[in-house]
Design a protein around this motif. Structure first.
Motif, PDB file in Angstrom:
ATOM      1  N   UNK A 177       0.816  -1.210   0.000  1.00  0.00           N
ATOM      2  CA  UNK A 177       0.000   0.000   0.000  1.00  0.00           C
ATOM      3  C   UNK A 177       0.854   1.267   0.000  1.00  0.00           C
ATOM      4  N   UNK A 179       3.570   1.608  -1.510  1.00  0.00           N
ATOM      5  CA  UNK A 179       3.945   1.779  -2.914  1.00  0.00           C
ATOM      6  C   UNK A 179       2.776   2.295  -3.752  1.00  0.00           C
ATOM      7  N   UNK A 180       1.584   1.795  -3.461  1.00  0.00           N
ATOM      8  CA  UNK A 180       0.421   2.173  -4.277  1.00  0.00           C
ATOM      9  C   UNK A 180      -0.074   3.575  -3.951  1.00  0.00           C
ATOM     10  N   UNK A 181      -0.127   3.881  -2.666  1.00  0.00           N
ATOM     11  CA  UNK A 181      -0.704   5.161  -2.259  1.00  0.00           C
ATOM     12  C   UNK A 181       0.281   6.318  -2.375  1.00  0.00           C
ATOM     13  N   UNK A 182       1.548   6.009  -2.415  1.00  0.00           N
ATOM     14  CA  UNK A 182       2.553   7.075  -2.501  1.00  0.00           C
ATOM     15  C   UNK A 182       3.531   6.779  -3.633  1.00  0.00           C
ATOM     16  N   UNK A 183       3.016   6.740  -4.852  1.00  0.00           N
ATOM     17  CA  UNK A 183       3.828   6.263  -5.978  1.00  0.00           C
ATOM     18  C   UNK A 183       5.025   7.165  -6.301  1.00  0.00           C
ATOM     19  N   UNK A 420       1.242  -6.227  -7.660  1.00  0.00           N
ATOM     20  CA  UNK A 420       1.074  -6.394  -6.215  1.00  0.00           C
ATOM     21  C   UNK A 420      -0.310  -6.005  -5.704  1.00  0.00           C
ATOM     22  N   UNK A 421      -0.936  -5.057  -6.382  1.00  0.00           N
ATOM     23  CA  UNK A 421      -2.247  -4.636  -5.888  1.00  0.00           C
ATOM     24  C   UNK A 421      -3.257  -5.769  -5.967  1.00  0.00           C
ATOM     25  N   UNK A 424      -2.769  -7.917  -3.015  1.00  0.00           N
ATOM     26  CA  UNK A 424      -3.279  -7.328  -1.771  1.00  0.00           C
ATOM     27  C   UNK A 424      -4.708  -7.793  -1.457  1.00  0.00           C
ATOM     28  N   UNK A 446      -2.896  -1.799   9.810  1.00  0.00           N
ATOM     29  CA  UNK A 446      -2.292  -1.650   8.502  1.00  0.00           C
ATOM     30  C   UNK A 446      -1.906  -0.204   8.260  1.00  0.00           C
ATOM     31  N   UNK A 447      -2.835   0.687   8.550  1.00  0.00           N
ATOM     32  CA  UNK A 447      -2.545   2.089   8.276  1.00  0.00           C
ATOM     33  C   UNK A 447      -1.442   2.600   9.212  1.00  0.00           C
ATOM     34  N   UNK A 450       1.848   1.416   7.756  1.00  0.00           N
ATOM     35  CA  UNK A 450       2.309   2.177   6.589  1.00  0.00           C
ATOM     36  C   UNK A 450       3.109   3.391   7.042  1.00  0.00           C
ATOM     37  N   UNK A 454       7.231   3.483   6.663  1.00  0.00           N
ATOM     38  CA  UNK A 454       7.661   4.181   5.460  1.00  0.00           C
ATOM     39  C   UNK A 454       7.551   5.681   5.660  1.00  0.00           C
TER      40      UNK A 454
ATOM     41  N   UNK B  55      -3.428   8.717  -6.000  1.00  0.00           N
ATOM     42  CA  UNK B  55      -4.178   7.489  -5.726  1.00  0.00           C
ATOM     43  C   UNK B  55      -5.352   7.742  -4.785  1.00  0.00           C
ATOM     44  N   UNK B  86       1.230   5.152 -11.132  1.00  0.00           N
ATOM     45  CA  UNK B  86       1.041   3.701 -10.979  1.00  0.00           C
ATOM     46  C   UNK B  86       0.744   3.004 -12.304  1.00  0.00           C
ATOM     47  N   UNK B  89       1.222  -0.630 -12.416  1.00  0.00           N
ATOM     48  CA  UNK B  89       0.434  -1.447 -11.498  1.00  0.00           C
ATOM     49  C   UNK B  89      -0.949  -1.710 -12.065  1.00  0.00           C
ATOM     50  N   UNK B 287      12.776   9.152  11.081  1.00  0.00           N
ATOM     51  CA  UNK B 287      13.539   8.248  10.221  1.00  0.00           C
ATOM     52  C   UNK B 287      14.992   8.723  10.134  1.00  0.00           C
ATOM     53  N   UNK B 430      -6.124   4.139  -0.868  1.00  0.00           N
ATOM     54  CA  UNK B 430      -6.704   2.959  -1.537  1.00  0.00           C
ATOM     55  C   UNK B 430      -6.877   1.821  -0.539  1.00  0.00           C
ATOM     56  N   UNK B 436     -11.707  -2.135  -3.728  1.00  0.00           N
ATOM     57  CA  UNK B 436     -11.045  -1.171  -4.617  1.00  0.00           C
ATOM     58  C   UNK B 436     -10.980  -1.616  -6.060  1.00  0.00           C
TER      59      UNK B 436
END
Lengths: 458, 623
Positions: A177, A179-183, A420-421, A424, A446-447, A450, A454, B55, B86, B89, B287, B430, B436
């Motif tokens: 996620x 990767x998907x939400x923060x491309x 990957x999505x 998921x 999960x959130x 993330x 990251x 996204x 993406x 993806x 970080x 997402x 989704x």
């Protein structure tokens, strides 16, 4: 919640000519037709309502025949739950029914909650209004009871293990996620094979737990226990004293059962199954026949060994012979007959038992409370050392099987080259299924994960 | 002195992204609407990043569009760059991101409001909402004007008791140098509305003339711009690039040396900030092993030298901001035009709202946008549209318009807010949308245009465009199922060129398209009877729906299960005190959230499956 298909053994536990597995829900007929084989190739999906069919239950994957059965097909709405119901009548005894039930669950049904058939009957308008309160009470009390049981059955180590698997999976999906939400942000992409290895690793851990579910029968079916010792140390008097105080009571609590062949007793709620009871109880026979070889057999089957020494006699060669074959087992050392003058070398007993032995007298009952507490805590608190993970609850097993299936789908998705999505989707489902066991939902985890792992966001 | 300033159906307080959608929706549905902004030049202000989309947010924007909202149209009309994200993806997470010309975005939207029939816009600070017998009656401005209204939509963003913090300096203020709204909070408190205090922040704007772009990496837009709005086929504008650069150890050193001057760490900031929008000082502290953080230098518009430093949000003192910016490659001589700042503001606990965004306790009072504890222009606009529609539905005596979690990201957003609440500014992700794969940005029109039409916001032009697309899609799918491709050298040559295995028997085009390596557009070569006029967006739908059929089906099955519980409605007369057998915690939660369906009840934390069983039985017994 009430659109899925549920199943349970609906006959009372115990010895009977037949057992009945009842399946209710929209997929009931489809599920059973997939595991039912008749000589005349009857397709249960096309039979008339309220008809009985003779045949066999087979695992379509392994082609193994489970049992010869009669199947009743009753179609909605004229059934107890007003849903499609199939009842499988199989041979009596717990084992055939349990195996068929497991097969039904594997094919898409869910294990019914306590009182759930009645609940469905009610929700679907089958039971009249005045019974509402009663049904609520039943659900409440049964749920409380089964929850207590489920919690009790979910030993700390299993919970840790499942949480560990869940944590690994949440880390994987959080990465997906991120990767998907923060491309646009420099979240590191997966290393080659990282995702596959992570999923395979989780499957491996689930398999270990599933294997242990066989060992998990300890609480479900009883702790296989052997009382051993050389002749005349007082095994039978110990046994009889235990039985007198703790004669097993069969309850309708789900998950408890007893195997009618064996002798049962119940120590603080832990069912104890005495191995080879007949032999052990028959004192005369025991005196004459039991030897190292005989002990060997009992020891191999046992989860727990109660090794009895006689306080009134010195240690002998036979004591050491038995000792030599039990070294890697769970052993409770019991010094019996403490009501008699001590002739035994206590220093040696201390050495053998590593300072942990229980002194008792079957005559005065002195020390019995210690014995019972020790058995209880060995099972409940520490787990038994060679059965590290005890998975005892069928519902838990069911959820684990589903999680494993989800993870297998993940692997398929990766193999077929999808991104990957897509992975998921099934990964989420696997985490949800594990959450059913530990009672925690994953979404917030999960959130959190993330943002903890990251450095994303602007 | 209070004077009578007229009578309206709906009053909208605030004209940010939520307020604009709300006001346009009610006016377009024929209701006489008045809308207020503290400053009319701040309409549709983008006080933070100059971008729309990304996204999950793209999905929101396109859903707004399919329902007849304005955000996508306005974005298309004012963008200066766009990228598809993406692309490598799956379709569920593909997204668009447009860089906007901020000022043009604002004035284009302002002019849209001005031209809108039934809508009056006013520059005024609303200080009071008058309620009588539990119903909204009027709003009063600071200058003493009373506007009678039947419904009121509060879209005050970050203005409520706004406080700006820059290092050790702090003062009362709204976003971007505007005035705060200091009085309305008191009114809300008087109306027994529970308030929370949130915080957000923004980076500095710097002067383009002072930047050395040679030291940075250029980030151009896509060759072909994909419009956000389903009304637009193409957009042809000259695009302006963004620039990529990074922080380094010197930057981090400056930050750490001054960390005691950060209001975040000194305790000066008490509001709860969003985790996904960390300030640079947060990132460096959290970080420490990360040697660098990436930054995008983004233009704020076509006719300005102001550049937005994305990734550098900060509330450090101004001198520290200048110092650390100048450690960055390309920014060695940078001149700051506006410093970064943090803003604290009042918002409401959104669990006080119904799914329609109406307050449970006051009839006709709606809330939307950042005041509901969200973050982001797109999240705000989505709520504004829904609040506008529902205010209108109520006045028109029609059923509330509720989207559920399986129908739209908008549904996920509002359900999360009103069912679970939020303890930090809520951003759409997402990962929050269970379904989704079917809530994609490419099919928002298929999901929602009909609904928008029924509401009355989808005009004939949009509706006809949609029907044309839909019919073409359906006919072509049908044709593909029957189009037989027979093996031939030509066909197998094509398959080979695509890295696909040859065919030995006939196969339908539909089945051939299931192969991941075969795409619809290029396969025209072997599909002789294909119509010439298939639109690109129809081709996209065909590819997605055939290729991912199995996964889509799996999600649809999950949706069916979900719907079963959503469709079990909980009547408003339910009295949880009457129900024996629900835990005390669950009872309290149920009484405060007042879920409308068993499904919603099951998502409330603290409500167990056993509680749900009991509710089901209780409902059955009262039927």
């Amino acid at each position: 919640m009430i659109d899925d298909t549920i199943a349970a053994i609906s006959t009372a536990v115990g010895e009977a000519g037949i057992s009945i597995i009842r399946i209710s829900g929209s997929d009931a007929i489809k599920i059973v037709s997939g595991i039912f084989k008749s000589k005349r190739n009857i397709d249960l999906k096309t039979v008339r309502s309220h008809t009985v069919h003779y045949g066999f239950i087979c695992d379509s994957e392994s082609n193994e025949v489970y049992d010869e059965v009669l199947v009743n097909v009753m179609k909605s709405p004229h059934t107890y739950t007003k849903e499609d119901i199939v009842e499988i009548n199989c041979h009596g005894g717990y084992v055939p029914a349990k195996r068929i039930l497991e097969l039904v669950l594997k094919n898409g049904a869910r294990l019914a909650e306590p009182g759930e058939f009645t609940k469905r009957a009610f929700i679907n308008g089958r039971i009249d209004m005045s019974q509402a309160e009663a049904v609520i009470d039943i659900i409440r009390s049964k749920t409380a009871l089964s929850n207590k049981y489920a919690v009790m059955q979910l030993s700390g180590s299993v919970k840790d293990k499942i949480n560990e698997i869940k944590k690994d999976l949440v880390a994987l999906i959080a990465h997906i996620f991120a990767l998907m939400d923060f491309p646009d942000e420099d979240v590191e992409i997966f290393n080659d094979g990282e995702l596959i290895d992570g999923i395979k690793n989780a499957i491996k851990k689930i398999d270990e737990l599933l294997d242990s579910s066989e060992k998990g029968r300890i609480i479900r079916e009883g702790l296989n226990t052997a009382i051993i010792g050389k002749p005349n140390v007082g095994k039978s008097s110990l046994l009889n004293a235990l039985l007198n105080e703790n004669r097993a009571i069969v309850t309708d609590i789900p998950g408890t059962t007893r195997d009618i062949i064996e002798e049962y007793l119940n120590i603080k709620g832990i069912p104890i199954k005495l191995i080879d009871t007949a032999g052990i109880r028959d004192t005369d026979e025991l005196v004459e026949k039991i030897g190292v070889e005989r002990s060997m057999e009992a020891i191999n089957k046992a989860d727990l060994i109660i090794f009895v020494f006689d306080n009134s006699r010195p240690l002998e060669k036979e004591d050491y012979e038995i000792l030599s074959i039990i070294d890697d087992k769970n052993v409770l050392y019991v010094l019996n007959k403490i009501d008699l003058p001590s002739m035994i070398d206590l220093n040696e007993i201390r050495r053998i038992s590593n300072e942990k032995y229980i002194s008792l007298s079957s005559v005065t009952k002195e020390g019995f409370d210690v014995l019972e507490n020790t058995v209880y805590s060995m099972v409940m608190e520490n787990g038994l050392s060679n059965n590290e993970f005890l998975l005892t609850n069928m519902r838990h097993k069911d959820a684990l099987l589903k999680a494993k299936e989800n993870l297998m789908s993940c692997l398929n998705t990766i193999e077929s080259g999808l991104t990957e999505d897509f992975v998921s989707i099934d990964l989420n489902a696997a985490i949800d299924n594990l959450g059913l066991i530990t009672g925690e939902t994953a979404n917030e985890d999960l959130i959190n994960e993330i943002f903890e792992r990251f450095c994303v966001g602007k | 002195m209070i004077y009578d300033a007229g009578s309206y159906d709906v009053a909208v307080i605030g004209l940010g992204h939520a307020g604009c959608e709300a006001a346009l929706a009610t006016a377009r549905l024929g209701l006489k609407t008045v809308a207020f902004a503290i400053n009319l030049d701040s309409i549709a202000l983008m006080p933070c990043n100059p971008a729309i989309g990304g996204p999950a947010k793209t999905n929101l924007v396109r859903e707004i569009d399919a329902l007849g909202g304005q955000m996508a149209i306005n974005t298309d009309e004012t963008l200066i760059q766009e990228r598809t994200l993406n692309t490598s993806k799956g379709p569920a997470v593909r997204a668009l991101r447009a860089q906007s010309d901020k000022k043009r975005y604002q004035f284009n939207m302002k002019y849209t409001l001005e031209k809108q029939e039934n809508l009056d816009i006013k520059q005024a600070e609303v200080v009071d909402i008058e309620v009588e017998n539990g119903e909204v009656k009027s709003v009063i401005t600071k200058n003493g004007a009373r506007y009678m209204c039947k419904s009121c939509i509060v879209t005050t963003g970050t203005y409520l008791r706004g406080r700006i913090i820059i290092g050790d300096v702090s003062y009362s203020g709204g976003p971007n140098g505007l005035f705060p709204a200091n009085e309305l909070s008191k009114c809300l408190e008087r109306l027994n509305i529970k308030l929370m205090r949130f915080k957000t922040g923004t980076p500095a704007r710097v002067d383009k003339k002072s930047i050395n772009f040679d030291a940075m990496e250029i980030q151009p837009g896509d060759e072909k711009i994909k419009p956000f709005s389903y009304l637009h086929d193409e957009i042809n504008v000259e695009q302006i690039p963004c620039w990529l650069t990074y922080t380094n150890s010197k930057t981090h050193e400056v930050i750490m040396r001054n960390i005691d001057r950060s209001p975040l760490y000194s305790g000066e900031i008490k509001g709860v900030g969003p985790r996904y929008c960390p300030s640079i000082e947060d990132k460096v502290v959290k970080f420490p092993d990360k040697p660098r953080h990436q930054l995008f230098i983004e233009p704020e518009g076509r006719n300005t030298n102001e550049m937005y430093v994305q990734g550098m949000s900060s509330s450090m003192p101004e001198d520290v901001q200048i110092e650390f910016l100048r450690t960055i490659k390309g920014l060695e001589n940078v001149k700051v035009m506006r410093p970064g700042y943090a803003i604290e503001y009042d918002c409401i606990d959104p669990t006080q709202l119904k799914q329609s965004l109406e307050l449970k306790t006051i009839s006709g009072l709606f809330f939307a946008g950042q005041v509901n504890g969200t973050s982001g222009y797109e999240e705000a606009a989505a709520q504004g549209l829904m609040a506008g529609i529902n205010a209108a539905m109520k006045l028109l005596n029609r059923e509330p318009f509720i989207l559920d979690r399986s129908e739209a990201y908008i549904g996920v957003l509002i359900d999360d807010l009103v069912t679970k609440g939020t303890n930090e500014p809520y951003r759409m992700l997402t990962s929050r949308a269970e379904y989704r794969l079917i809530l994609r940005q490419d099919n928002a029109d298929f999901r929602l245009t009909e609904k928008g039409r029924q509401i009355g916001l989808v005009d004939d032009e949009r509706y006809e465009r949609f029907l044309k697309k839909k019919i073409q899609y359906e006919e072509e799918m049908e044709r593909l199922k029957n189009a037989m491709i027979v093996p031939s050298d030509f066909v197998n040559e094509y398959l080979k060129s695509k890295g696909s295995s040859p065919i030995v028997t006939g196969i339908t085009m539909y089945d051939l398209l299931k192969r991941p390596e075969i795409d619809y557009i290029s396969s025209k070569l072997i599909d002789k009877d294909r119509p010439e006029d298939i639109r690109d967006d129809v081709a996209e739908q065909i590819d997605i729906n055939i290729k991912y059929e199995g996964y889509i089906k799996k999600q649809l099955e999950q949706v069916e299960k979900f719907k079963a519980l959503e469709n079990k409605k909980i009547p408003s007369w339910i009295n949880y005190d009457d129900i024996k057998g629900i835990s005390i915690e669950a009872k309290q939660k149920l009484k405060s959230i007042m879920p409308t369906s068993v499904g919603q009840a099951s998502r409330i934390s603290g409500v167990s499956p056993a509680d749900i069983s009991v509710i089901l039985i209780y409902l059955q017994s009262r039927r």
